[in-house]
Motif scaffolding. Structure first.
Motif, PDB file in Angstrom:
ATOM      1  N   LEU A  30      24.535   8.205  10.523  1.00 34.52           N
ATOM      2  CA  LEU A  30      24.824   9.320   9.631  1.00 34.52           C
ATOM      3  C   LEU A  30      24.095  10.536  10.185  1.00 34.52           C
ATOM      4  N   LEU A  31      24.827  11.609  10.462  1.00 36.48           N
ATOM      5  CA  LEU A  31      24.227  12.847  10.952  1.00 36.48           C
ATOM      6  C   LEU A  31      24.167  13.858   9.820  1.00 36.48           C
ATOM      7  N   VAL A  32      22.983  14.456   9.630  1.00 37.32           N
ATOM      8  CA  VAL A  32      22.796  15.442   8.565  1.00 37.32           C
ATOM      9  C   VAL A  32      22.107  16.666   9.138  1.00 37.32           C
ATOM     10  N   PRO A  33      22.282  17.847   8.526  1.00 38.66           N
ATOM     11  CA  PRO A  33      21.605  19.051   9.021  1.00 38.66           C
ATOM     12  C   PRO A  33      20.087  18.896   8.943  1.00 38.66           C
ATOM     13  N   TYR A  34      19.399  19.425   9.929  1.00 36.71           N
ATOM     14  CA  TYR A  34      17.932  19.398   9.930  1.00 36.71           C
ATOM     15  C   TYR A  34      17.442  20.308   8.812  1.00 36.71           C
ATOM     16  N   SER A  35      16.850  19.702   7.786  1.00 36.12           N
ATOM     17  CA  SER A  35      16.461  20.440   6.579  1.00 36.12           C
ATOM     18  C   SER A  35      14.951  20.361   6.358  1.00 36.12           C
ATOM     19  N   GLU A  36      14.493  21.159   5.409  1.00 38.02           N
ATOM     20  CA  GLU A  36      13.052  21.288   5.189  1.00 38.02           C
ATOM     21  C   GLU A  36      12.387  19.954   4.862  1.00 38.02           C
ATOM     22  N   HIS A  37      13.059  19.096   4.077  1.00 37.77           N
ATOM     23  CA  HIS A  37      12.430  17.834   3.692  1.00 37.77           C
ATOM     24  C   HIS A  37      12.323  16.840   4.846  1.00 37.77           C
ATOM     25  N   THR A  76      21.799  21.545  15.388  1.00 38.73           N
ATOM     26  CA  THR A  76      20.949  20.362  15.264  1.00 38.73           C
ATOM     27  C   THR A  76      21.382  19.480  14.105  1.00 38.73           C
ATOM     28  N   PHE A  77      21.392  18.179  14.356  1.00 39.36           N
ATOM     29  CA  PHE A  77      21.572  17.178  13.307  1.00 39.36           C
ATOM     30  C   PHE A  77      20.426  16.179  13.391  1.00 39.36           C
ATOM     31  N   ILE A  78      19.972  15.707  12.242  1.00 41.15           N
ATOM     32  CA  ILE A  78      19.053  14.584  12.178  1.00 41.15           C
ATOM     33  C   ILE A  78      19.885  13.304  12.153  1.00 41.15           C
ATOM     34  N   ILE A  79      19.478  12.328  12.948  1.00 38.27           N
ATOM     35  CA  ILE A  79      20.173  11.043  12.999  1.00 38.27           C
ATOM     36  C   ILE A  79      19.550  10.118  11.964  1.00 38.27           C
ATOM     37  N   CYS A  80      20.382   9.568  11.103  1.00 35.67           N
ATOM     38  CA  CYS A  80      19.923   8.614  10.088  1.00 35.67           C
ATOM     39  C   CYS A  80      20.708   7.311  10.193  1.00 35.67           C
ATOM     40  N   GLN A  81      20.123   6.263   9.686  1.00 33.22           N
ATOM     41  CA  GLN A  81      20.854   5.008   9.584  1.00 33.22           C
ATOM     42  C   GLN A  81      21.944   5.146   8.531  1.00 33.22           C
ATOM     43  N   PRO A  82      23.091   4.513   8.754  1.00 35.61           N
ATOM     44  CA  PRO A  82      24.149   4.577   7.740  1.00 35.61           C
ATOM     45  C   PRO A  82      23.799   3.682   6.562  1.00 35.61           C
ATOM     46  N   SER A  83      24.569   3.788   5.522  1.00 34.51           N
ATOM     47  CA  SER A  83      24.375   2.908   4.377  1.00 34.51           C
ATOM     48  C   SER A  83      24.588   1.462   4.806  1.00 34.51           C
ATOM     49  N   PRO A  84      23.707   0.551   4.406  1.00 34.25           N
ATOM     50  CA  PRO A  84      23.887  -0.860   4.786  1.00 34.25           C
ATOM     51  C   PRO A  84      25.132  -1.472   4.169  1.00 34.25           C
ATOM     52  N   ASN A  85      25.618  -0.862   3.103  1.00 36.81           N
ATOM     53  CA  ASN A  85      26.831  -1.342   2.443  1.00 36.81           C
ATOM     54  C   ASN A  85      27.988  -0.431   2.841  1.00 36.81           C
TER      55      ASN A  85
END
Length: 292
Positions: A15-22, A65-74
């Protein structure tokens, strides 16, 4: 860049998401690691500097830029998602690394219009110049995008996350390259001197006075610079079609690679090629989603 401020990309593998403050505290923790600093040619920043860098990367027109995240396990739940909720689907426990595109003008300017090719941006002279003046004032500069990939979590390395993220990211870039280049050129008209992506994660652009106005077409070349010691990354990029531009590493001990122009196009052949690559490495269910 602002183009992906509210865009996430969901696939079966990442899952790619925008690089955000959190994301900054976790990202800052990654960047304190000496091995990561060496792999990314980066200097450690304070947390305050890291927040400033995040804001810069989010707003600057030459950084995507995107932050790389693991996808939902389901996977069933993932298919039902209508949007990606910040701090829920992309919390620190799900973050893996990041993938970036740094846009710049080539350091070499060719003033011969006969040497134009598919990856050049044409700068047209002012309309009030005479024919001879017009011919001498016309120049072409190449717009390039340097790719960078980091999988920071050791337990996620060499498990296909990097390849999945790069495939997902490149497909997004090629699908939206007109908008990406337009945002870049709006803030960085070719009247500026060619710029260089500094290896300390800061990108600066020089300026020079000029009276030229921009033309109407632009293309994008995709490149990468990889340390000679990073054989895994080199193999990854080459497996996706990137080729070395020289037989020897550059002055900084990096291999410079470029994706052939035929694979950077926006035509059906290029799109089909990347769809095949996604399918080959089982990166399925690719879709853009609202972020936030």
């Amino acid at each position: 860049m602002l183009i992906n401020e509210y865009t996430a990309i969901s696939t079966s593998k990442v899952l790619l998401v925008p690089y955000s403050e959190h994301h900054v505290p976790q990202y800052h923790e990654w960047m304190q690691d000496r091995a990561i600093q060496e792999a990314t040619a980066s200097e450690p920043l304070t947390l305050t500097q890291e927040y400033a860098m995040q804001e810069s990367w989010q707003k600057d027109s030459d950084k995507l830029t995107f932050i790389i995240c693991q996808p939902s396990p389901n996977q069933a739940d993932q298919k039902l998602l209508s949007h990606v909720e910040p701090k829920t689907h992309d919390n620190a426990d799900r973050m893996i690394g990041d993938v970036n595109l740094f846009l710049s003008f080539s350091s070499e300017v060719d003033t011969n219009p006969e040497h134009q090719h598919a990856n050049e941006y044409t700068v047209q002279p002012p309309s009030n110049l005479s024919g001879d003046e017009c011919q001498s004032a016309t120049t072409t500069v190449e717009v390039t995008g340097e790719l960078e990939l980091m999988v920071a979590v050791p337990t996620c390395q060499r498990k296909g996350y990097g390849r999945a993220a790069l495939l997902t990211f490149i497909r997004y870039v090629l699908m939206h390259r007109s908008e990406i280049i337009a945002e870049f050129l709006q803030a960085n008209p070719p009247s500026k001197l060619p710029s260089t992506h500094h290896r300390d994660r800061i990108h600066e652009t020089a300026r020079t006075p000029t009276t030229t106005r921009t033309g109407s077409s632009a293309e994008l070349s995709l490149t990468a610079k990889i340390s000679t010691t990073n054989t895994a990354s080199l193999s990854l990029f080459q497996s996706l079609g990137f080729i070395k531009t020289a037989e020897e590493p550059n002055y900084f001990g990096e291999w410079e690679l470029r994706l052939p122009a035929a694979m950077c196009g926006d035509g059906p052949d290029s799109q089909t090629e990347w769809e095949r690559k996604l399918e080959r490495w089982e990166v399925t269910a690719w879709r853009e989603m609202r972020y936030g």
